[in-house]
Design an enzyme around this catalytic site. Structure first.
Site, mmCIF file in Angstrom:
data_model
loop_
_atom_site.group_PDB
_atom_site.id
_atom_site.type_symbol
_atom_site.label_atom_id
_atom_site.label_comp_id
_atom_site.label_asym_id
_atom_site.label_seq_id
_atom_site.Cartn_x
_atom_site.Cartn_y
_atom_site.Cartn_z
ATOM 1 N N GLU A 82 8.955 0.044 -6.945
ATOM 2 C CA GLU A 82 8.959 1.390 -6.391
ATOM 3 C C GLU A 82 10.290 1.645 -5.706
ATOM 4 O O GLU A 82 10.817 0.801 -4.995
ATOM 5 C CB GLU A 82 7.813 1.541 -5.384
ATOM 6 N N CYS A 100 16.421 4.349 -1.799
ATOM 7 C CA CYS A 100 15.836 3.182 -1.146
ATOM 8 C C CYS A 100 15.347 2.241 -2.232
ATOM 9 O O CYS A 100 14.448 2.596 -3.002
ATOM 10 C CB CYS A 100 14.679 3.663 -0.264
ATOM 11 N N CYS A 107 6.060 -8.623 -1.046
ATOM 12 C CA CYS A 107 6.864 -9.226 0.013
ATOM 13 C C CYS A 107 6.048 -10.340 0.659
ATOM 14 O O CYS A 107 4.823 -10.244 0.739
ATOM 15 C CB CYS A 107 7.224 -8.166 1.056
ATOM 16 N N CYS A 111 4.469 -8.755 7.734
ATOM 17 C CA CYS A 111 4.476 -7.863 8.905
ATOM 18 C C CYS A 111 3.173 -7.050 8.932
ATOM 19 O O CYS A 111 2.766 -6.480 7.927
ATOM 20 C CB CYS A 111 5.688 -6.936 8.871
ATOM 21 N N CYS A 114 2.939 -3.161 7.761
ATOM 22 C CA CYS A 114 3.572 -2.732 6.517
ATOM 23 C C CYS A 114 2.648 -2.787 5.306
ATOM 24 O O CYS A 114 1.954 -3.789 5.098
ATOM 25 C CB CYS A 114 4.800 -3.613 6.282
ATOM 26 N N GLU A 155 11.916 -8.536 1.006
ATOM 27 C CA GLU A 155 12.850 -8.981 2.026
ATOM 28 C C GLU A 155 14.142 -9.422 1.310
ATOM 29 O O GLU A 155 14.177 -10.465 0.651
ATOM 30 C CB GLU A 155 12.230 -10.136 2.822
ATOM 31 N N SER A 186 18.756 -4.279 4.680
ATOM 32 C CA SER A 186 17.883 -4.386 5.845
ATOM 33 C C SER A 186 17.096 -5.692 5.806
ATOM 34 O O SER A 186 16.581 -6.074 4.757
ATOM 35 C CB SER A 186 16.914 -3.199 5.850
ATOM 36 N N SER A 214 15.322 -5.078 11.254
ATOM 37 C CA SER A 214 14.038 -4.534 11.693
ATOM 38 C C SER A 214 13.587 -5.311 12.918
ATOM 39 O O SER A 214 13.035 -6.399 12.802
ATOM 40 C CB SER A 214 13.011 -4.651 10.571
ATOM 41 N N ASN A 290 4.299 4.944 10.168
ATOM 42 C CA ASN A 290 3.524 5.599 9.113
ATOM 43 C C ASN A 290 2.314 4.729 8.841
ATOM 44 O O ASN A 290 2.472 3.609 8.352
ATOM 45 C CB ASN A 290 4.342 5.706 7.820
ATOM 46 N N CYS A 333 8.595 5.002 4.981
ATOM 47 C CA CYS A 333 8.846 3.635 5.427
ATOM 48 C C CYS A 333 7.554 2.844 5.517
ATOM 49 O O CYS A 333 6.598 3.271 6.144
ATOM 50 C CB CYS A 333 9.466 3.626 6.815
#
Ligand code: SAH
Length: 379
Positions: A82, A100, A107, A111, A114, A155, A186, A214, A290, A333
């Site tokens: 995506e 992005c 991942c 976290c 997320c 990541e 990031s 982050s 979000n 995000c």
């Protein structure tokens, strides 16, 4: 022109100009022709010879919210990447786009806030698959991005070889010709990766590539409770890594802070955060949370975001707010990921974790954002 029919076509998207030229010469191409082929591939999106392919996963889905476009590319193994094109408005009101990109499918970082983390890690993307997202945006969607941020799924520091090769290709003057200053990588805070990326950025041509971190918490206790990586690399170590990152004059590290009500949004947290950031040349990028699917937390209100930002300014901290774009298409995000795909994987944090003896179970972790996603907002 084809001298050796046994050679398979050259898959161009993962190659720099020089790497391509080496191979093209082996096909018997003359240098000027090979150069023209490389340029046409990236600039015009066309393969000029049958022995060259622009192999990329087809776009199987795209979602539009306002000027934000999320698109999904499906790979041969059925897994999907995506990417999100986010509109940015300059001072004169002109619109550019930030892309992005994802560096992994899923991942492994776990976290808690997320959506991508919910999938676990499916696999790494190679450099060609990362560049294919730029190619898809530019030539399939038809929107050439000005900025690229590695803030989609995954990541980047967990797949750094491919990410660095993708950067070499994206910044090749004869190809995609992105400016390194318009790219930001990031990280969840993998200190080893920040150091290696720092070495890369010291090289000619990449001096202005940006780093985003982050952080998301003011202290180890809170950070450890929402980001498992913090049990391997605590905030003191992370601070050292940020301080030693090579920054050009006027450049700054983008410190991302997902504001989650009741978790990290108190004014005391803001004070503690600003004290931690003192001495680091950075821009604090506040990202209103979000809600991911099945989220235990709500999004912050406007007032909560404003209060936190005002406090940061009082503390003398340079701060920006990331506007939320793409939330309705699950493209904002931390919202990228296919809810039908779930894999539980273990992240070896290398330290005794609370959850298990050695490894921490992860079924969650990082993605999608920028001003939205970092881009301009991060420098
Ligand atoms: N793994 C990298 C790259 C992903 S970037 C990293 O962690 O930096 C994804 C960004 O979105 C990170 O800054 C992350 O903290 C943020 N994010 C993740 N989930 C979010 C959510 N639900 N709401 C808002 N931001 C989120």
């Amino acid at each position: 022109m084809i001298l050796d029919p046994l050679l398979s076509p050259i898959d161009i998207l993962g190659l720099t100009r020089d790497e391509f030229l080496d191979r093209a010469l082996a096909f018997g191409a003359k240098r000027p022709r090979a150069l023209a082929i490389y340029r046409a591939a990236f600039r015009d999106g066309v393969a000029l010879e049958p022995w060259v392919t622009l192999r990329r996963p087809p776009i199987v889905n795209s979602h539009v919210e306002g000027n934000t476009i999320k698109f999904v590319q499906r790979h041969d193994d059925g897994l999907e990447t995506e990417s999100v094109l986010i509109p940015m408005f300059g001072r004169a009101g002109q619109m550019t786009r930030t892309l992005c990109v994802s560096s992994q499918i899923g991942c492994a970082m776990g976290c808690r806030f997320c959506e991508t983390a919910q999938m676990g890690l499916m696999r790494n993307l190679d450099a060609a698959a990362i560049v294919a997202q730029w190619f898809g945006a530019t030539h399939d969607v038809g929107e050439r991005p000005k900025n690229i941020v590695f803030m989609g799924m995954g990541e980047p520091m967990d797949n750094l070889d491919s990410v660095l090769q993708a950067l070499r290709v994206l910044c090749d003057h004869d190809g995609a010709a992105m400016a390194a200053s318009n790219i930001a990588v990031s990280t969840v805070g993998r200190v080893d990766g920040i150091r290696r990326y720092g070495d890369f950025v010291r090289q000619r041509g990449f001096h202005r590539a940006n780093l985003a971190v982050s952080l998301n918490a003011p202290n180890d206790e809170i950070r450890g409770s929402i980001m498992p990586i913090n049990r391997k690399h605590g905030m003191a170590e992370l601070r050292e890594a940020m301080l030693s990152f090579p920054l050009r004059p006027k450049a700054a590290i983008c410190v991302e802070y997902v504001l989650i009500p009741g978790v990290n949004d108190a004014l005391d947290h803001c004070d503690e955060l600003c004290a931690y950031l003192k001495g680091i040349r950075c821009s604090l990028n506040v990202i209103p949370y979000n809600p991911r699917r099945d989220s235990p937390w709500r999004a912050p209100t406007e007032d909560e975001v404003s209060a936190f930002m005002a406090r940061a300014i009082e503390n003398g901290q340079f701060v920006k707010r990331r506007q939320t774009k793409g939330r309705s298409v699950m493209g904002a995000c931390g919202q990228l990921g296919n809810p039908h795909i779930r894999r539980r994987k273990f992240v070896d944090l290398g330290v005794p974790g609370r959850d298990s003896g050695h490894a921490t179970q992860t079924d969650r972790a990082a993605p999608g954002c920028n001003d939205e996603h970092g881009g301009d907002s991060c420098r």
